[in-house]
Design a protein around this motif. Structure first.
Motif, PDB file in Angstrom:
ATOM      1  N   ASP A 114       1.706 -16.519   0.345  1.00  0.00           N
ATOM      2  CA  ASP A 114       2.628 -16.803   1.446  1.00  0.00           C
ATOM      3  C   ASP A 114       3.487 -15.606   1.828  1.00  0.00           C
ATOM      4  OD1 ASP A 114       1.695 -19.403   1.600  1.00  0.00           O
ATOM      5  OD2 ASP A 114       3.285 -20.210   0.311  1.00  0.00           O
ATOM      6  N   ASP A 115       3.580 -14.613   0.953  1.00  0.00           N
ATOM      7  CA  ASP A 115       4.386 -13.424   1.259  1.00  0.00           C
ATOM      8  C   ASP A 115       3.671 -12.455   2.187  1.00  0.00           C
ATOM      9  OD1 ASP A 115       6.702 -14.020  -0.281  1.00  0.00           O
ATOM     10  OD2 ASP A 115       5.595 -13.474  -2.096  1.00  0.00           O
ATOM     11  N   TRP A 116       2.334 -12.431   2.141  1.00  0.00           N
ATOM     12  CA  TRP A 116       1.615 -11.434   2.925  1.00  0.00           C
ATOM     13  C   TRP A 116       1.992 -11.454   4.408  1.00  0.00           C
ATOM     14  CZ3 TRP A 116       0.128  -6.896   3.263  1.00  0.00           C
ATOM     15  CH2 TRP A 116      -0.701  -6.451   4.301  1.00  0.00           C
ATOM     16  N   PRO A 117       2.071 -12.610   5.085  1.00  0.00           N
ATOM     17  CA  PRO A 117       2.477 -12.573   6.499  1.00  0.00           C
ATOM     18  C   PRO A 117       3.888 -12.013   6.720  1.00  0.00           C
ATOM     19  CG  PRO A 117       1.466 -14.678   5.967  1.00  0.00           C
ATOM     20  CD  PRO A 117       1.671 -13.947   4.664  1.00  0.00           C
TER      21      PRO A 117
ATOM     22  N   GLN B  43       2.456  -2.873   8.874  1.00  0.00           N
ATOM     23  CA  GLN B  43       1.857  -2.414  10.138  1.00  0.00           C
ATOM     24  C   GLN B  43       2.709  -1.323  10.781  1.00  0.00           C
ATOM     25  OE1 GLN B  43       1.867  -5.337  13.303  1.00  0.00           O
ATOM     26  NE2 GLN B  43      -0.030  -4.494  14.144  1.00  0.00           N
ATOM     27  N   GLN B  44       4.017  -1.508  10.791  1.00  0.00           N
ATOM     28  CA  GLN B  44       4.922  -0.527  11.393  1.00  0.00           C
ATOM     29  C   GLN B  44       4.879   0.804  10.646  1.00  0.00           C
ATOM     30  OE1 GLN B  44       8.992  -1.921  11.560  1.00  0.00           O
ATOM     31  NE2 GLN B  44       9.722  -0.034  12.506  1.00  0.00           N
ATOM     32  N   ILE B  45       4.877   0.759   9.329  1.00  0.00           N
ATOM     33  CA  ILE B  45       4.865   1.989   8.525  1.00  0.00           C
ATOM     34  C   ILE B  45       3.538   2.719   8.664  1.00  0.00           C
ATOM     35  CG2 ILE B  45       4.883   2.846   6.135  1.00  0.00           C
ATOM     36  CD1 ILE B  45       7.052   0.576   5.641  1.00  0.00           C
ATOM     37  N   VAL B  46       2.430   1.978   8.619  1.00  0.00           N
ATOM     38  CA  VAL B  46       1.115   2.610   8.775  1.00  0.00           C
ATOM     39  C   VAL B  46       0.988   3.214  10.175  1.00  0.00           C
ATOM     40  CG1 VAL B  46      -1.379   2.177   8.852  1.00  0.00           C
ATOM     41  CG2 VAL B  46       0.004   1.218   6.993  1.00  0.00           C
ATOM     42  N   ALA B  47       1.427   2.490  11.196  1.00  0.00           N
ATOM     43  CA  ALA B  47       1.328   2.985  12.574  1.00  0.00           C
ATOM     44  C   ALA B  47       2.178   4.234  12.786  1.00  0.00           C
ATOM     45  CB  ALA B  47       1.738   1.901  13.562  1.00  0.00           C
TER      46      ALA B  47
ATOM     47  N   GLY C 200       2.542   6.617  10.773  1.00  0.00           N
ATOM     48  CA  GLY C 200       1.695   7.718  10.320  1.00  0.00           C
ATOM     49  C   GLY C 200       2.390   8.809   9.541  1.00  0.00           C
ATOM     50  N   GLU C 201       3.518   8.508   8.926  1.00  0.00           N
ATOM     51  CA  GLU C 201       4.274   9.545   8.227  1.00  0.00           C
ATOM     52  C   GLU C 201       4.129   9.514   6.713  1.00  0.00           C
ATOM     53  OE1 GLU C 201       8.292   9.595   9.638  1.00  0.00           O
ATOM     54  OE2 GLU C 201       7.652  10.143  11.654  1.00  0.00           O
ATOM     55  N   SER C 202       3.524   8.447   6.174  1.00  0.00           N
ATOM     56  CA  SER C 202       3.494   8.360   4.711  1.00  0.00           C
ATOM     57  C   SER C 202       2.215   7.784   4.117  1.00  0.00           C
ATOM     58  CB  SER C 202       4.696   7.549   4.208  1.00  0.00           C
ATOM     59  OG  SER C 202       4.738   6.287   4.837  1.00  0.00           O
ATOM     60  N   TYR C 203       1.428   7.074   4.872  1.00  0.00           N
ATOM     61  CA  TYR C 203       0.202   6.461   4.341  1.00  0.00           C
ATOM     62  C   TYR C 203      -0.985   6.814   5.209  1.00  0.00           C
ATOM     63  CZ  TYR C 203       2.698   3.688   0.911  1.00  0.00           C
ATOM     64  OH  TYR C 203       3.454   3.306  -0.167  1.00  0.00           O
ATOM     65  N   ALA C 204      -2.125   6.992   4.554  1.00  0.00           N
ATOM     66  CA  ALA C 204      -3.367   7.327   5.257  1.00  0.00           C
ATOM     67  C   ALA C 204      -4.299   6.112   5.339  1.00  0.00           C
ATOM     68  CB  ALA C 204      -4.069   8.485   4.556  1.00  0.00           C
ATOM     69  N   PHE C 205      -3.725   4.923   5.472  1.00  0.00           N
ATOM     70  CA  PHE C 205      -4.545   3.728   5.652  1.00  0.00           C
ATOM     71  C   PHE C 205      -5.226   3.779   7.015  1.00  0.00           C
ATOM     72  CE2 PHE C 205      -1.299   1.553   2.782  1.00  0.00           C
ATOM     73  CZ  PHE C 205      -2.147   1.485   1.687  1.00  0.00           C
ATOM     74  N   PRO C 206      -6.369   3.100   7.142  1.00  0.00           N
ATOM     75  CA  PRO C 206      -7.011   3.038   8.466  1.00  0.00           C
ATOM     76  C   PRO C 206      -6.055   2.458   9.512  1.00  0.00           C
ATOM     77  CG  PRO C 206      -8.463   2.153   6.772  1.00  0.00           C
ATOM     78  CD  PRO C 206      -7.124   2.374   6.115  1.00  0.00           C
ATOM     79  N   LEU C 207      -6.142   2.956  10.725  1.00  0.00           N
ATOM     80  CA  LEU C 207      -5.216   2.527  11.780  1.00  0.00           C
ATOM     81  C   LEU C 207      -5.649   1.241  12.473  1.00  0.00           C
ATOM     82  CD1 LEU C 207      -4.411   6.004  13.335  1.00  0.00           C
ATOM     83  CD2 LEU C 207      -3.051   4.671  11.708  1.00  0.00           C
TER      84      LEU C 207
ATOM     85  N   LEU D  66      -4.029  -8.272  10.330  1.00  0.00           N
ATOM     86  CA  LEU D  66      -3.442  -9.094   9.276  1.00  0.00           C
ATOM     87  C   LEU D  66      -4.433  -9.357   8.144  1.00  0.00           C
ATOM     88  CD1 LEU D  66      -1.032 -10.938   8.329  1.00  0.00           C
ATOM     89  CD2 LEU D  66      -2.176 -12.778   9.551  1.00  0.00           C
ATOM     90  N   ASP D  67      -5.663  -9.687   8.475  1.00  0.00           N
ATOM     91  CA  ASP D  67      -6.650 -10.040   7.460  1.00  0.00           C
ATOM     92  C   ASP D  67      -7.285  -8.829   6.785  1.00  0.00           C
ATOM     93  OD1 ASP D  67      -6.292 -12.802   7.843  1.00  0.00           O
ATOM     94  OD2 ASP D  67      -7.652 -12.777   9.558  1.00  0.00           O
ATOM     95  N   THR D  68      -7.603  -7.796   7.552  1.00  0.00           N
ATOM     96  CA  THR D  68      -8.275  -6.638   6.951  1.00  0.00           C
ATOM     97  C   THR D  68      -7.306  -5.754   6.166  1.00  0.00           C
ATOM     98  OG1 THR D  68      -8.097  -5.340   8.988  1.00  0.00           O
ATOM     99  CG2 THR D  68     -10.139  -6.611   8.661  1.00  0.00           C
TER     100      THR D  68
END
Length: 161
Positions: A9-12, A19-23, A25-32, A36-38
């Protein structure tokens, strides 16, 4: 603030700041292109790892994931990753999550903790990890493509437990 194991229940409630931190682009190299599910398996660890949340009432202020840095013969070294909701910055959430991850790693028998990719321009994170006893043991030059600074290094940081 309470730090506890994350539930499904915490994931949402983690997803908006993830999403905001990944977008940013200053600290994580996760796919853009994560949604929510992927994005969920990128953050919600399975045993022997774990994911925790820092909460205040019903609000998730931040989250950390932790576990073995490598499998097999490298499994005695822990690693961890951290995200704090930008609206909760400056409230000690990152420090509390860092202290929690270190205490957990010690309690379950890890010998050390290693961060593999701390972006060198992420001054708040580098400063915090140094304050918590980590040292920079090396920097991979131009390993991260920062949206403002271009190619910058990524620190490998380490602490014996």
């Amino acid at each position: 603030m309470i730090i506890r194991d994350a539930t499904d229940d915490d994931w949402p409630r983690i997803w908006p700041f993830f999403q905001q931190i990944v977008a940013a682009g200053e600290s994580y190299a996760f796919p853009l292109d994560l949604d929510l599910d992927t994005a969920r398996p990128w953050w919600m660890e399975q045993p022997p790892g774990r994911t925790v949340v820092a909460v205040e009432g019903d609000r998730v202020l931040g989250s950390a994931k932790m576990g073995p840095n490598r499998p097999g013969r490298g499994s005695h070294v822990a690693t961890a990753s951290f995200m704090v909701d930008p609206t909760a910055t400056g409230r000690g959430v990152g420090r509390a999550l860092g202290e929690h991850a270190l205490a957990w790693a010690r309690a379950v028998g890890y010998r050390s903790m290693q961060f593999n990719a701390v972006v060198e321009t992420n001054t708040p994170a580098v400063t915090l990890w140094k304050a918590l006893g980590f040292t920079v043991i090396g920097t991979v030059p131009e390993a991260f493509d920062h949206p403002r600074h271009g190619l910058v290094g990524q620190h490998v940081m380490h602490q014996e437990l």
